[in-house]
Design a protein around this motif. Structure first.
Motif, short mmCIF file in Angstrom:
data_model
loop_
_atom_site.label_atom_id
_atom_site.label_comp_id
_atom_site.label_asym_id
_atom_site.label_seq_id
_atom_site.Cartn_x
_atom_site.Cartn_y
_atom_site.Cartn_z
N THR A 224 0.83 -1.21 0.00
CA THR A 224 0.00 0.00 0.00
C THR A 224 0.86 1.26 0.00
O THR A 224 0.59 2.22 -0.72
CB THR A 224 -0.92 0.00 1.25
N VAL A 225 1.91 1.22 0.80
CA VAL A 225 2.79 2.39 0.88
C VAL A 225 3.48 2.63 -0.46
O VAL A 225 3.54 3.77 -0.95
CB VAL A 225 3.83 2.18 2.02
N VAL A 226 3.96 1.56 -1.10
CA VAL A 226 4.61 1.73 -2.41
C VAL A 226 3.62 2.31 -3.42
O VAL A 226 3.95 3.22 -4.19
CB VAL A 226 5.22 0.41 -2.90
N GLY A 227 2.38 1.81 -3.40
CA GLY A 227 1.36 2.33 -4.31
C GLY A 227 1.13 3.82 -4.07
O GLY A 227 1.09 4.61 -5.01
N ALA A 228 1.01 4.21 -2.81
CA ALA A 228 0.75 5.63 -2.48
C ALA A 228 1.93 6.51 -2.88
O ALA A 228 1.75 7.62 -3.39
CB ALA A 228 0.47 5.76 -0.98
N LEU A 229 3.14 6.01 -2.69
CA LEU A 229 4.33 6.82 -3.00
C LEU A 229 4.48 7.03 -4.50
O LEU A 229 4.84 8.11 -4.97
CB LEU A 229 5.58 6.16 -2.42
N ASN A 230 4.19 5.97 -5.28
CA ASN A 230 4.26 6.12 -6.73
C ASN A 230 3.17 7.06 -7.25
O ASN A 230 3.40 7.83 -8.17
CB ASN A 230 4.19 4.76 -7.42
N ARG A 231 2.00 6.98 -6.66
CA ARG A 231 0.93 7.90 -7.06
C ARG A 231 1.33 9.35 -6.77
O ARG A 231 1.04 10.26 -7.54
CB ARG A 231 -0.39 7.56 -6.34
N ALA A 232 2.01 9.54 -5.64
CA ALA A 232 2.40 10.90 -5.25
C ALA A 232 3.60 11.39 -6.05
O ALA A 232 3.90 12.59 -6.05
CB ALA A 232 2.72 10.93 -3.76
N GLY A 233 4.31 10.49 -6.70
CA GLY A 233 5.49 10.88 -7.47
C GLY A 233 6.75 11.00 -6.63
O GLY A 233 7.69 11.71 -6.98
N GLU B 13 6.84 11.07 -16.78
CA GLU B 13 5.79 11.35 -15.79
C GLU B 13 4.78 10.20 -15.66
O GLU B 13 3.98 10.19 -14.73
CB GLU B 13 5.07 12.68 -16.08
N ASP B 14 4.82 9.26 -16.59
CA ASP B 14 3.91 8.12 -16.47
C ASP B 14 4.58 6.91 -15.78
O ASP B 14 3.94 5.91 -15.51
CB ASP B 14 3.42 7.69 -17.85
N LYS B 15 5.87 7.01 -15.56
CA LYS B 15 6.59 5.86 -14.97
C LYS B 15 6.52 5.90 -13.45
O LYS B 15 6.41 6.98 -12.86
CB LYS B 15 8.06 5.92 -15.38
N PRO B 16 6.66 4.75 -12.79
CA PRO B 16 6.74 4.77 -11.33
C PRO B 16 7.97 5.56 -10.91
O PRO B 16 9.00 5.52 -11.59
CB PRO B 16 6.92 3.28 -10.96
N THR B 17 7.83 6.30 -9.82
CA THR B 17 8.90 7.22 -9.43
C THR B 17 9.79 6.68 -8.32
O THR B 17 10.93 7.11 -8.18
CB THR B 17 8.28 8.54 -8.91
N LEU B 18 9.26 5.78 -7.52
CA LEU B 18 9.98 5.38 -6.31
C LEU B 18 11.26 4.60 -6.66
O LEU B 18 11.21 3.55 -7.28
CB LEU B 18 9.07 4.52 -5.42
N GLU B 19 12.39 5.15 -6.25
CA GLU B 19 13.67 4.51 -6.56
C GLU B 19 14.23 3.75 -5.37
O GLU B 19 14.86 2.71 -5.55
CB GLU B 19 14.69 5.57 -7.00
N GLY B 20 14.04 4.32 -4.20
CA GLY B 20 14.65 3.68 -3.03
C GLY B 20 13.70 3.68 -1.84
O GLY B 20 12.98 4.65 -1.60
N LEU B 21 13.67 2.56 -1.13
CA LEU B 21 12.84 2.45 0.06
C LEU B 21 13.72 1.93 1.19
O LEU B 21 14.36 0.89 1.05
CB LEU B 21 11.68 1.48 -0.21
N THR B 22 13.75 2.67 2.29
CA THR B 22 14.53 2.23 3.44
C THR B 22 13.58 1.75 4.52
O THR B 22 12.63 2.45 4.86
CB THR B 22 15.38 3.39 3.99
#
Ligand code: BES
Ligand code: MN
Ligand code: ZN
Length: 500
Positions: A93-102, A148-157
């Protein structure tokens, strides 16, 4: 997306993710951010519909006192109800929300919580797994996608006090995710790329992980009498194969009785001479998902060095109409010696599995044999996209499978096997025919057909036609497209009951 583990600190960039328990009770790290920001976190949490229910999320623009971009509050619900499945969902869920937010980077702070059934280490590992599974995307054929259409999240700690223990707990889960991703990749590939010989090459690559590979080509299968399988492929310009993968991880050696997994690998199913209507036929590229699951599972077991012996057998065939194709009414002799009247060339999966199952039990004498197949449209009518159909001759195996499915969120629903249905596959001119009575109980008669190729061994058949491909985002850890259904389920079954 890169996943890392670190000690707990207040991140100075990206998004900070902290938990809030039921009734807006702040977790220790949420409390710390609240103190740093002069109460901004608790004020935001008190507003509107956010109550800290399981997987509710609320994004707050970073309050004064914090240099990160935003704080993401994520609901944990009641502390005593927290479980592994929920933590996986949280990560997804968090990854989904972060990608939506950019967002490009984020840290999830995982606190130890009083009265929580899971330790912080277990929570961190499950969150990481869910995050990785959600991050999957098959984009190798998109050459012109805008940034701008690609997922943005590169790193998650993932921040956790016991960093090393969390990383260690995550390591085997990461290997299981590798298996899920291999399965999703194989299923996503179009059928001009993933014909049987191409999948054989992907299977050969598993040798690097320590899997022993044996490949039977058409000549070898003919010598073994596998004319049920061969008949399905005879209309295709592509050669058919049976691929055998062996992982020998039992501490007491390679002669320990193995468990066995068998997969339907129809690299494309046109229906053959009983050709399918063209609307939606492109979906039949995923008709090899049973094989995709078995291949992904073998990668997962080898990757995490599972302490047991396991064999995976997949029948790789393309079902095409042509001048050499099998005709409705043809009679073929299977490896078992039983004859089959092929009434409908679109009921081809069972013809391939008939020989694959017989070969597997005769060759390996396994502890159990589980097959996976996108076998019938009827199971989609029965169960939709929420549970796979389970058929079995063994109550104990059934119970273990259903339990493993609940634990990982890959659910199974048992459907019947019974002599009453078995009669429906009797033929007037051969030992059996490959369809039942019209459309009645279509998934059951398919399973009855398979059972005629199973002897004494405990056996289960999973009809995954509704689970292999999702037309829309399915759960927090299964984005749309190929699901990889069955890899986590069977890995869990093995881990819980069959490893030394
Ligand atoms: N591969 C199909 C089943 C299928 C349908 C999988 C939809 C995924 C989505 C299978 O080979 C098939 O064609 N089954 C027939 C059997 C019938 C001819 C007895 C079916 O379900 O219609
Ligand atoms: Mn078919
Ligand atoms: Zn099929």
């Amino acid at each position: 997306m890169k996943i890392e583990f670190s000690k707990i600190s207040v991140p100075t960039q990206g998004t900070v993710v902290v938990g809030v328990l039921a009734e807006r009770a702040l977790s220790p790290s949420a409390k710390q951010l609240d103190d740093l920001s002069g109460g901004a976190v608790s004020r935001a949490a008190a507003m509107g519909r956010f109550k800290g229910k399981k997987n509710q999320v609320l994004a707050i623009v970073a309050p004064q006192g914090l240099s990160a971009n935003q704080v993401l509050l994520v609901g944990l619900g009641k502390v005593e109800e927290i479980d592994a499945l929920q933590m996986g969902t949280l990560g997804g869920t968090v990854v989904g929300a972060l990608n939506r937010a950019g967002e490009a980077s984020a840290a999830i702070i995982v606190d130890a919580l009083d009265a929580c059934p899971l330790s912080a280490v277990e929570m961190a590992a499950e969150i990481a797994l869910g995050a990785r599974l959600r991050g999957y995307r098959f984009d190798k054929y998109r050459t012109k996608e805008k940034a701008e259409d690609k997922p943005t999240l590169e790193g998650l700690t993932i921040m956790c006090a016991q960093t090393d223990a969390a990383a260690k707990a995550y390591a085997p889960r990461d290997k299981v995710a590798d298996g899920v991703f291999l399965s999703r990749d194989l299923v996503s590939e179009p059928s001009n790329v993933k014909y049987p010989a191409a999948i054989v090459e992907d299977i050969r690559a598993l040798a690097e992980s320590g899997v022993d590979i044996e490949i039977l080509d058409e000549g070898k299968m003919a010598a073994l009498g596998m004319h049920s399988l061969l008949g399905v492929g005879q209309g295709s310009a592509r050669e058919s194969y049976l691929a055998i993968m062996r992982w020998n991880g039992a501490p007491d050696g390679a002669d320990q009785q193995p468990v066995a997994f068998v997969g339907k690998g129809m690299t494309f199913d046109t229906g053959g001479i009983s050709i399918k209507p063209s609307a939606g036929m492109e979906e039949m590229k995923y008709d090899m998902a049973g094989a995709g699951t078995v291949i992904g599972l073998m990668k997962a077991l080898a990757g995490r060095k599972a302490r047991l012996n396991a064999v995976g057998v997949v029948g790789l065939v393309e079902n095409m109409p042509s001048g050499t194709a099998q005709r409705p009414g043809d009679v073929v002799t299977s490896m078992s010696g039983q004859t089959i009247e092929v009434i409908n060339t679109d009921a081809e999966g069972r013809l391939v599995l008939a020989d694959a199952l017989w070969y597997t039990q005769a060759t390996f004498k396994p502890k159990f044999m589980i097959d996976l197949a996108t076998l019938t449209g009827a199971v989609i009518i029965s169960l939709g996209t929420f549970q796979a159909g389970l058929f079995s001759n063994d109550d104990a195996l059934t119970e273990r499978l259903i339990g493993a499915g609940k634990a990982v969120g890959e659910r199974l629903w048992r459907l019947p096997l019974d002599e009453l249905y078995d009669k429906d596959v009797n033929s007037e001119i051969a030992d059996m025919k490959n369809v039942g009575k019209g459309r009645e109980a279509g998934s059951v008669t398919a399973a009855q057909f398979l059972q005629r190729f199973v002897d004494e061994v405990p056996w289960a058949h999973l009809d995954i036609a509704g689970m292999a491909w999702m037309k829309r985002n399915h759960t927090a850890v299964v984005p749309k497209g190929a699901s990889g259904f069955g890899v986590r389920l069977l890995d869990r079954l093995v881990a819980d009951h069959y490893e030394a």
